[in-house]
Design a protein around this motif. Structure first.
Motif, short mmCIF file in Angstrom:
data_model
loop_
_atom_site.label_atom_id
_atom_site.label_comp_id
_atom_site.label_asym_id
_atom_site.label_seq_id
_atom_site.Cartn_x
_atom_site.Cartn_y
_atom_site.Cartn_z
N TYR A 172 0.92 -1.42 0.05
CA TYR A 172 -0.07 0.36 0.14
C TYR A 172 0.93 1.20 0.10
CZ TYR A 172 -2.76 3.39 1.92
OH TYR A 172 -3.81 5.05 2.09
N TYR A 173 2.05 1.37 0.93
CA TYR A 173 2.91 2.44 1.07
C TYR A 173 4.00 2.58 -0.85
CZ TYR A 173 2.64 2.14 6.21
OH TYR A 173 2.23 2.35 7.41
N ARG B 60 2.31 1.87 -3.29
CA ARG B 60 1.04 2.06 -4.21
C ARG B 60 0.83 3.65 -4.29
NH1 ARG B 60 -2.03 -2.31 -2.69
NH2 ARG B 60 -3.00 -1.51 -1.81
N GLU B 61 0.98 3.89 -3.11
CA GLU B 61 0.40 5.42 -3.08
C GLU B 61 2.02 6.45 -2.86
OE1 GLU B 61 -2.14 6.78 -1.81
OE2 GLU B 61 -3.00 5.18 -2.20
N ILE C 82 -2.52 9.59 6.40
CA ILE C 82 -1.06 9.37 4.81
C ILE C 82 -0.99 9.88 4.23
CG2 ILE C 82 -1.24 7.63 2.80
CD1 ILE C 82 -0.35 6.60 5.47
N ALA C 83 -2.16 11.12 3.41
CA ALA C 83 -2.07 12.16 2.89
C ALA C 83 -1.10 13.36 3.39
CB ALA C 83 -3.76 12.71 2.61
N ARG D 251 2.29 11.89 3.12
CA ARG D 251 2.70 12.14 1.70
C ARG D 251 3.41 13.92 1.50
NH1 ARG D 251 -1.79 11.25 -0.20
NH2 ARG D 251 -0.93 9.30 -1.08
#
Length: 206
Positions: A19-20, A22-23, A61-62, A65
């Motif tokens: 997931y990390y 992909r993000e 998470i956003a 980033r």
């Protein structure tokens, strides 16, 4: 190392690592084929940073980033990187959401202290919201009443910031800024409550 070893050493499940990836939080490994990749210490270090921000800093998470984007952009100076990291503690309301009087009050308080604020910092918005909340319940929030708080804040900041690592170690610098702020804020709140209880108990003669 393979993905399985990265998961074991980093203490993060493989689906979470994917997931990390992909993000875009975790850089891709060096390809070993169509479905396999090799990961190194930089991946392990980044994974530990992400994990600490998620689990200790409780950062979305956003926002992580955004922090990592600033970390990876070498043109972003350390002061802006610090402001970006600290803003992760809560974006707060937009400055447009606070009444004009509260925005002006926050700006006046900051200017009165002679404090410099990084562009894009959310702290002035958070201050405006706090001043507005105090005003709504009738608690004093003028500069004179807040003077002990501003003095204490400046003293605590002056004590905490030297504890951060060298800004050249950008990932660790940003992560420690967030995590340290979270933990020291909790510590300060607990000590403040204990101090209030102590004063109250002494006044009551207990």
């Amino acid at each position: 190392m393979k993905l399985k070893e990265l998961s074991q050493r980093g203490g993060v499940p493989i689906p979470t690592i994917k997931y990390y990836l992909r993000e875009g939080l975790l850089p891709k490994g060096d390809p070993l084929g169509e479905t396999k990749a090799d990961y190194g210490d930089r991946h392990l270090d980044r994974l530990r940073i992400i994990r600490s921000l998620v689990e200790i800093g409780e950062v979305p998470i956003a926002v992580i980033r955004q922090i990592l984007a600033a970390v990876d952009d070498e043109t972003v100076p350390a002061t802006v990187l610090l402001a970006t990291a600290l803003s992760a503690l809560g974006a707060g309301p937009s400055s447009d959401a606070a009444p004009a009087g509260d925005r002006t009050g926050a700006e006046s308080l900051i200017a009165g202290q002679g404090w410099q604020v990084s562009p894009g910092s959310t702290a002035p918005d958070q201050l405006a919201a706090a001043l507005g909340a105090l005003r709504l319940v009738g608690l004093p929030a003028d500069a004179a009443q807040l003077a002990p708080y501003t003095r204490a804040a400046l003293e605590m900041a002056g004590h905490q910031l030297p504890l951060l690592p060298d800004p050249a170690r950008r990932e660790e610098f940003a992560a420690r800024a967030v995590i340290g702020a979270v933990l020291y804020d909790r510590l300060l709140l607990a000590l403040l409550r204990l101090a209030k209880e102590n004063i109250s108990m002494r006044r009551d003669g207990r």
